[in-house]
Structure formats: structure tokens, C-alpha cells
Design an enzyme around this catalytic site. Structure first.
Site, short mmCIF file in Angstrom:
data_model
loop_
_atom_site.label_atom_id
_atom_site.label_comp_id
_atom_site.label_asym_id
_atom_site.label_seq_id
_atom_site.Cartn_x
_atom_site.Cartn_y
_atom_site.Cartn_z
N GLU A 280 0.63 -1.16 0.03
CA GLU A 280 -0.11 0.25 0.14
C GLU A 280 1.66 1.19 0.12
O GLU A 280 1.66 1.37 0.64
CB GLU A 280 -0.87 -0.25 1.34
CG GLU A 280 -2.35 1.12 1.45
CD GLU A 280 -1.91 1.59 2.21
OE1 GLU A 280 -1.90 2.73 2.51
OE2 GLU A 280 -2.46 0.73 3.70
N CYS A 317 -2.56 7.61 4.99
CA CYS A 317 -2.71 7.50 3.16
C CYS A 317 -3.82 8.09 2.51
O CYS A 317 -4.00 8.13 1.59
CB CYS A 317 -2.04 6.07 3.24
SG CYS A 317 -3.20 5.42 4.31
P1 NAP Z 1 9.41 3.45 3.28
O1 NAP Z 1 10.60 4.82 2.76
O2 NAP Z 1 8.66 3.36 2.61
O3 NAP Z 1 9.32 2.93 4.43
C1 NAP Z 1 8.98 1.57 4.93
C2 NAP Z 1 9.56 0.96 5.42
O4 NAP Z 1 10.15 -0.18 4.00
C3 NAP Z 1 10.77 0.31 6.01
O5 NAP Z 1 11.10 -0.42 6.74
C4 NAP Z 1 12.48 1.21 5.48
O6 NAP Z 1 13.56 0.17 5.49
C5 NAP Z 1 11.74 -0.36 3.50
N1 NAP Z 1 12.06 -0.17 3.13
C6 NAP Z 1 11.49 1.26 1.90
N2 NAP Z 1 12.67 0.68 0.76
C7 NAP Z 1 13.63 -0.01 0.49
C8 NAP Z 1 13.67 -1.02 -0.28
N3 NAP Z 1 14.08 -0.39 -1.20
N4 NAP Z 1 14.58 -1.40 0.40
C9 NAP Z 1 14.06 -2.60 0.81
N5 NAP Z 1 13.31 -2.17 2.35
C10 NAP Z 1 12.66 -0.59 2.23
O7 NAP Z 1 8.80 4.34 4.32
P2 NAP Z 1 8.61 5.60 5.76
O8 NAP Z 1 9.83 5.67 6.08
O9 NAP Z 1 7.58 5.25 6.43
O10 NAP Z 1 8.02 6.89 5.18
C11 NAP Z 1 8.59 7.77 3.80
C12 NAP Z 1 7.73 8.48 2.88
O11 NAP Z 1 7.03 6.99 2.73
C13 NAP Z 1 6.80 9.35 3.55
O12 NAP Z 1 7.53 10.65 3.37
C14 NAP Z 1 5.48 9.11 2.83
O13 NAP Z 1 5.69 10.16 1.85
C15 NAP Z 1 5.55 7.86 2.25
N6 NAP Z 1 4.25 6.68 2.95
C16 NAP Z 1 3.28 6.17 2.46
C17 NAP Z 1 2.62 6.16 3.42
C18 NAP Z 1 1.10 5.97 2.70
O14 NAP Z 1 0.67 5.18 3.95
N7 NAP Z 1 0.83 5.90 2.06
C19 NAP Z 1 2.93 5.62 4.52
C20 NAP Z 1 3.55 5.97 5.21
C21 NAP Z 1 4.83 6.58 4.14
P3 NAP Z 1 13.94 1.77 6.33
O15 NAP Z 1 13.74 2.04 7.56
O16 NAP Z 1 15.69 0.79 7.05
O17 NAP Z 1 14.69 2.69 5.37
#
Ligand code: NAP
Length: 538
Positions: A280, A317
Site C-alpha cells: 500500500e 494515506c
Molecule cells: P518507506 O521509506 O517506504 O519505508 C517503509 C519501510 O520499508 C521501512 O522499514 C524501510 O526501511 C523499508 N524500505 C523502504 N524502501 C526499501 C527498499 N528499497 N528496500 C528495502 N526496504 C525498504 O516509508 P517511511 O519511512 O514510512 O516514510 C517515507 C515516505 O513514505 C513518506 O514521506 C511518505 O511519502 C511515504 N509513506 C506513505 C504512506 C502511505 O500510506 N501512503 C505511509 C507511510 C509513508 P528503512 O526504514 O530502513 O528505510
């Protein structure tokens, strides 16, 4: 105050002191040198203790245990799995204020919000318990043999849904409980009978450890194999990627950024044996305010919009991030009301330094294209001010960046001067979790084609309400076409989420004794089944 609750609680409950190591089945991982700490969003300062990244050997061990637990867990009676899910809820409730205080400290979200998130998390677990206890979710179908059928005899064919196997679950930053260690993805995978290996989110490792300990204690209490649950801490992407690539992992649940979700989708698709990823990702939840509604209750809608896009500091989200209005004499008044509310907004802390950086970069980019107004509160730590922008449909149509998600308390108001412009905007949108329409009965009949377009774009259409709250109930759809999610056929909220962690298995020509109970003639589990094309409980 929160630090005080935590310290005094830990002094009297030493058995629940945070250890900072991964949970590998029934054991704890090593205190490795590679560590991470949560950050207090209010102060921007790190929070004790340090959490230790799991090693690749620990990841291997967690998956080995999960694979070994697969058969027993998948085939144990639904009543037993239901008892397990309820035991997790009880253990989490038993941690009460400690769990809530830690999640509040690590997320910067209010204590009351986290308390209600705990209620939601436990309710989710109990809803899935009810589903697996009743048992009909396996969608058993029986087509009896007809040896006399001409020109060819018909075979006996029976099928049902079964657990897909060990699942990798990635926690979300914005729901430390409800979409994290014991959240909806874990609950639905466990309900289906899949052992899980969970990657903690680095924003709330202490909350993750507590929830993980509740699950591990429930595994123990219910006499299940230890490999049903493991929790890994990690500093960086390497471990999560190794988890998705591992041949014994059969499905992935993820909530987070589009970049993260897409990276995991691509990784899973590139495996020698690809597996499904249920990610998601991003949604701007387009909201259409039609002329009748704007004239009748513009102020009320403006107040509701402001509450909705600033709720949880805009980190939902389902935040309405693009608000489109048809031509109306009341439009300016509406926009002015939204701007006035934004300017007097208190601001609030975002979850992580990375999310704050993304928000500030997103606003700066937006400010170069369109005009906007900001809150003026004094801010510290990871806090930010709310912001609203205003532009025209014509600008949005030629500037797709304006339709990208900026996570945080911001929205864009869009004026469409012609009806066809509004429809073109709707057609130009990417896949969404929700699309929202404010209108009167007359508006609905005038804009029937808009609703048809939105039904192709979003998983949930909301009428005369904001989409931010997502009810946990059997009919809920929290899904939608890419990039809202990786698979529009499913939902991550509501009891249908269990389907993501299943696959269909068909038994042809098997004797009664070798069939699963769900498919036996006597219907020993009293399930609702489809027998020769008719649904019955016979
Ligand atoms: P994220 O960067 O997507 O990270 C979520 C989880 O996935 C973290 O544990 C992260 O590890 C891991 N991850 C991310 N990219 C990866 C990759 N390429 N390979 C392996 N693991 C990976 O999300 P976030 O830290 O929660 O927030 C960052 C951005 O995500 C926000 O600014 C927002 O734009 C978006 N977000 C959207 C929603 C939604 O529901 N639409 C919800 C939350 C966040 P690490 O922690 O080690 O980075």
C-alpha cells in the site's frame, strides 16, 4: 511526562524492559554493533535504548523456523488460530499504558490517538479470530462426481483457500500499532495460517519490541511452533531485501512510500520464483466539491477538509491532498476559509527526520509552481506548519508533480472553470485509495459521469464525508489501482485482507479420508460451502 511513565513502569516491570534485540522464534538475537535509535519527534533527540540490527544468519534462522512451522500452523484448527489471535490482543492490552506511552514517545502522536489505535489493533485481531473460528473464509467449493455424464464422466472436484506460506511483513511509520508488528498485515497473514517474519520500522523500534513480545508470548501460551513469529530490527535496506529474496518467503505485506513498495515489488518479481507483494503506497485521495454542496454548506466542508488533511499531522494515506471545485460563486469564500484555518493551525511534529525532509522539499517544489499560504506557529524538533495551495485545473493538467503525494499537513485546492475540465482532471489521475465527492442529489445526477470515472480510479468512493478514517469491517476496501497499491484485487483493511495470504488448492478424485475437513461430505466444520453451484451449510 511520557519518559516518566516509561521509567517508572520499567522500574516495577523489569521483565518488560526493552532489550533492543530481534526476536528469532523463541529466542532473542545478538546485541550486534550495528545499532539504531528512535528519534523523539517533539525534541528531535534520540531515544534510548539502542536497537541492534539482526544479522543475515539471524534472518536465515527466522525463515528456517517459519518454514518449519508452516505445516502445523496452516493445518491447526481455526479455533486454535482464533485463540492465538485473541491471546495477542490480550497480551497487548495487558501492556496497557506502557505500550501506549512508548508508541506516543516514538511517534510524537497524541496519547489519546495511540490509545484508540491500540483498540483498533486489538479489534482487528479479534475480527480475524472470528473469521477463522467460523471457518467459511476458505471458500470451500464441491462439485460432485457424475460418472453417468455424457459424453464424458464428470470427476469429483473440490477446492479451498489455503495459507500461502511464510510471509514477510514491513511495518508502516505512520501507524506504530495498527499497521505495524501486530497490525492488519500480520493479523491477516496469521489468520490465514502463514508464519510471519516482521521487519520493524526504525521510527518506532521500542513499540515494535513490545508488540513483538506480546505475539511471542501468545505463541508460547497457545503451544504453537516458535517459528510462527519473528521480528527483525534493521539499519538500512539490506536485510529487508534479503528477506523478500529468500526462497522460503511466499508473500510480502508492505505499507509505506511508492519508492519502497515499488523496489520490493521489483525485487519479488525478479526472483527465480516470483511471489506476490501486497504494497500500500501512495494516494492523494482526490476530493470533488460540486456546486450544490459548495452553495449549501461550504463553511462546514472547509472546516472538515482542514481537520481531515491536518489530522495526525497529515500523515494518513487517506489524506485529501487534491481538492477540485467546479465553477461556483462560493468558491473564493471556501478557499479563503481554508487558508484562514491553515494560517491559525498549531503545526505538529512529523514522524521521522526523513519524512520532515520530504515534506519540506515537497512544499518548496510546490511553492515554485503555485501560490499557497502556511501556518505561522513556532515549531521545534520535527514539527512543521500546515500549508494549502491554490491553482487551476489547467495548471494541474500540465504539471503532474502537483498530483504526487506530499506526506504531511498540506493540500492543493484546484479551480476547474468548465465541467469538461473537471472530468479531464478526474481521467488524468493515477490509481487512488479513495475518491470523494461532496454533492447534493442534483449534483449527483448532473455529474453521473464523474462517478463512473472515479470508480475506475479508486478502491473506495466516499460521498459527503472525508476519507481519513478507515472503518475496520468486513465490507471495507482499503486498496485501489497502482500506485495506490500493488494489486487492486485486494484490501489491506477489513476481513477480506486474509485473501492476500492464501492460494487456491484443488483436490480432484480424492477419497473422503484424505480430504481436509473443510471439503468432507459430512461438513464436519458446518461451513458455508458451494456444493454443486449452490451455497449452503448442509
Ligand atoms: P518507506 O521509506 O517506504 O519505508 C517503509 C519501510 O520499508 C521501512 O522499514 C524501510 O526501511 C523499508 N524500505 C523502504 N524502501 C526499501 C527498499 N528499497 N528496500 C528495502 N526496504 C525498504 O516509508 P517511511 O519511512 O514510512 O516514510 C517515507 C515516505 O513514505 C513518506 O514521506 C511518505 O511519502 C511515504 N509513506 C506513505 C504512506 C502511505 O500510506 N501512503 C505511509 C507511510 C509513508 P528503512 O526504514 O530502513 O528505510
Amino acid at each position: 511526562m511520557l519518559q516518566f511513565i516509561l521509567l517508572s513502569w520499567e522500574r516495577t516491570n523489569m521483565d518488560l524492559e526493552l532489550l533492543g534485540t530481534s526476536i528469532i522464534g523463541g529466542n532473542r538475537g545478538a546485541a550486534t554493533k550495528d545499532t539504531l535509535r528512535a528519534v523523539d519527534p517533539h525534541s528531535g533527540q534520540p531515544i534510548e535504548p539502542s536497537f541492534h540490527s539482526a544479522t543475515i544468519a539471524e534472518l536465515e534462522q527466522a525463515i528456517k523456523l517459519a518454514a518449519a512451522a508452516r505445516r502445523e500452523f496452516d493445518t491447526c484448527p481455526g479455533v486454535k488460530r482464533a485463540g492465538f489471535l485473541r491471546a495477542i490482543a490480550e497480551k497487548m492490552e495487558g501492556m496497557g499504558d506502557l505500550l501506549i506511552a512508548r508508541a506516543t514517545l516514538e511517534s510524537g502522536l497524541p496519547f489519546k490517538r495511540i490509545r484508540s489505535e491500540l483498540g483498533r489493533t486489538c479489534d482487528q485481531l479479534r475480527q480475524f479470530a472470528g473469521v477463522v473460528e467460523e471457518g467459511s473464509w476458505v471458500d470451500a467449493r464441491i462439485d460432485r462426481a457424475d460418472p453417468d455424464r455424457k459424453p464424458l464422466p464428470k470427476p469429483d472436484v473440490r477446492s479451498l483457500k489455503r495459507a500461502v506460506g511464510p510471509a514477510a511483513i514491513f511495518c508502516a511509520s505512520n501507524f506504530p500499532l495498527a499497521f505495524s508488528v501486530a497490525g492488519g498485515d500480520t493479523a491477516s497473514a496469521l489468520a490465514a495460517g502463514c508464519p510471519v517474519v516482521v521487519m520493524a520500522h526504525p521510527a518506532h523500534p521500542g513499540t515494535a519490541e513490545l508488540a513483538g513480545r506480546a505475539i511471542a508470548a501468545a505463541v508460547n501460551k497457545c503451544g504453537l511452533p516458535e517459528g510462527v513469529f519473528s521480528l527483525l530490527f534493521s539499519n538500512g535496506y539490506e536485510l529487508g531485501q534479503a528477506l523478500v529474496r529468500h526462497p522460503d518467503i511466499r508473500a510480502v505485506g508492505f505499507t509505506g512510500s511508492r519508492a519502497g513498495g515499488r523496489a520490493l515489488m521489483d525485487l519479488a518479481a525478479a526472483r527465480p520464483e516470483p511471489i506476490p507483494v501486497f504494497a500500500e503506497m501512495s494516494s492523494i485521495n482526490p476530493t470533488f466539491i460540486l456546486p450544490g454542496a459548495l452553495a449549501e454548506r461550504g463553511d462546514e466542508i472547509a472546516n472538515g477538509l482542514h481537520i481531515s488533511f491536518t489530522l495526525g499531522v497529515g500523515q494518513f494515506c487517506t489524506k485529501p491532498a487534491l481538492v477540485m471545485m467546479a465553477a461556483s460563486a462560493h468558491r473564493n469564500e471556501f478557499s479563503e476559509r481554508v487558508f484562514a484555518l491553515v494560517e491559525s493551525s498549531p503545526g505538529g511534529p512529523l514522524l521521522t527526520p526523513g519524512i520532515k525532509e520530504n515534506y519540506e522539499r515537497g512544499l518548496a517544489g510546490r511553492g515554485k509552481i503555485v501560490s499557497g499560504r502556511h501556518g505561522r506557529a513556532e515549531i521545534a524538533g520535527l514539527a512543521v506548519n500546515a500549508a494549502a495551495f491554490q491553482t487551476t485545473a489547467e495548471v494541474v493538467l500540465r504539471t503532474p508533480e502537483l498530483t504526487e503525494e506530499v506526506f504531511g499537513p498540506t493540500t492543493v485546492l484546484v479551480n476547474a472553470d468548465r465541467r469538461d475540465e473537471l472530468l479531464e482532471l478526474a481521467r488524468s489521475l493515477e490509481g487512488q485509495l479513495t475518491a470523494n465527492i461532496f454533492g447534493t442529489d442534483m449534483d449527483l445526477s448532473d455529474y453521473a459521469d464523474l462517478i463512473d470515472i472515479l470508480a475506475t480510479k479508486a478502491g473506495r468512493l466516499v460521498f459527503n464525508a472525508f476519507p481519513t478514517g478507515v472503518e475496520v469491517c468486513p465490507a471495507m476496501v482499503h486498496g485501489g489501482p497502482y500506485p495506490a497499491t500493488s494489486d487492486p484485487r485486494t484490501t489491506s483493511v477489513g476481513t477480506r485482507a486474509i485473501d492476500r495470504f492464501t492460494r487456491l488448492v484443488c483436490y480432484q478424485g480424492f477419497p473422503q479420508t484424505a480430504l481436509p475437513d473443510e471439503l468432507k461430505d459430512g461438513n464436519p466444520l458446518q461451513l458455508w460451502r458451494m456444493v454443486n453451484g449452490k451455497v449452503s451449510q448442509d
